[in-house]
Design an enzyme around this catalytic site. Structure first.
Site, mmCIF file in Angstrom:
data_model
loop_
_atom_site.group_PDB
_atom_site.id
_atom_site.type_symbol
_atom_site.label_atom_id
_atom_site.label_comp_id
_atom_site.label_asym_id
_atom_site.label_seq_id
_atom_site.Cartn_x
_atom_site.Cartn_y
_atom_site.Cartn_z
ATOM 1 N N CYS A 117 -6.985 3.745 4.567
ATOM 2 C CA CYS A 117 -6.052 2.979 5.389
ATOM 3 C C CYS A 117 -6.177 3.442 6.834
ATOM 4 O O CYS A 117 -6.250 4.655 7.097
ATOM 5 C CB CYS A 117 -4.622 3.185 4.889
ATOM 6 S SG CYS A 117 -3.372 2.248 5.806
ATOM 7 N N HIS A 159 -3.233 -4.533 -0.908
ATOM 8 C CA HIS A 159 -2.970 -3.395 -0.019
ATOM 9 C C HIS A 159 -2.225 -3.849 1.232
ATOM 10 O O HIS A 159 -1.221 -3.240 1.624
ATOM 11 C CB HIS A 159 -4.296 -2.731 0.362
ATOM 12 C CG HIS A 159 -4.164 -1.557 1.291
ATOM 13 N ND1 HIS A 159 -4.381 -0.261 0.888
ATOM 14 C CD2 HIS A 159 -3.844 -1.478 2.613
ATOM 15 C CE1 HIS A 159 -4.193 0.559 1.910
ATOM 16 N NE2 HIS A 159 -3.877 -0.165 2.979
ATOM 17 N N GLU A 160 -2.708 -4.926 1.858
ATOM 18 C CA GLU A 160 -2.084 -5.393 3.095
ATOM 19 C C GLU A 160 -0.701 -6.010 2.830
ATOM 20 O O GLU A 160 0.219 -5.857 3.640
ATOM 21 C CB GLU A 160 -2.993 -6.403 3.807
ATOM 22 C CG GLU A 160 -4.343 -5.844 4.232
ATOM 23 C CD GLU A 160 -4.246 -4.569 5.060
ATOM 24 O OE1 GLU A 160 -3.279 -4.429 5.834
ATOM 25 O OE2 GLU A 160 -5.129 -3.708 4.917
#
Length: 207
Positions: A117, A159-160
């Site tokens: 990330c 994830h986003e």
């Protein structure tokens, strides 16, 4: 990246839309914030403004430029201190701008993958994600899309979307695993600092 200082944020004007001379403004990259930024722990509400919106288009361009600069494959607006439900992602050379993204269906089967990330440089965490997802999103022009993602694109989307829901990848870890991940991250950061310092010193030519 890392623990970043607070600064002014980029604000979308949903009422005015296209600000004066916005098309003539130089597009600049956005500031990346680390895990201590409070916006990374907040759920971002849906965008309810109109399309097209000049400020929103500029934000999309800035997110894509910032993601590319830092060699990322996904970047959410709140990672850059922008309170908008929006992220950009890329895979196989294709870049998507996702506003108000949603997962409407997902597999029961999961895939395990180490994830990095941009807000956690040097940290990699194994997270269980759905193998496939059916999704919906709107782009910066107001076009609505839907489709099925699997593999890496599905991981990036999940994830986003987590970011926009105030969920960080470290939230999937227990206390011990989180401490170990942060210790490895700090070692990586120190190593990179030493490397860049050495490169800088070697680049200085004697007069």
């Amino acid at each position: 990246m890392g623990v970043a200082k607070m600064s002014d944020t980029f604000v979308i004007d949903t009422e005015v839309g296209i600000k004066s001379k916005v098309e003539d403004e130089e597009i600049q990259i956005l500031q990346l914030y680390g895990d201590n930024h409070p916006m990374l722990s907040q759920k971002i509400p849906e965008y309810t403004g109109r399309f097209p919106n000049g400020s929103l288009t500029v934000l999309a361009k800035r997110l894509k430029m910032t993601m590319k600069l830092y060699n990322g494959i996904g970047l959410s607006a709140n990672q850059c201190g922008v309170f908008e439900r929006m992220f950009v992602m890329q895979h196989d050379g294709k870049v998507l701008v996702c506003i108000n993204p949603k997962i409407v269906d997902e597999s029961d089967d999961v895939q395990k993958q180490k994830e990095g990330c941009l807000s956690f440089p040097g940290m990699f965490v194994t997270v269980n994600r759905s193998k496939w997802i059916t999704v919906e999103w709107t782009d910066e022009e107001g076009n609505v899309y839907d489709g099925r993602m699997e593999g890496i694109p599905a991981i990036i989307f999940q994830h986003e979307l987590d970011h926009l829901n105030g969920v960080k990848m470290t939230d999937y870890l227990g206390p011990v695993a989180k401490k170990m991940a942060k210790d490895r991250q700090m070692k990586f950061v120190k190593k990179m600092k030493r490397q860049y310092k050495k490169q800088y010193l070697e680049s200085i030519k004697p007069i």
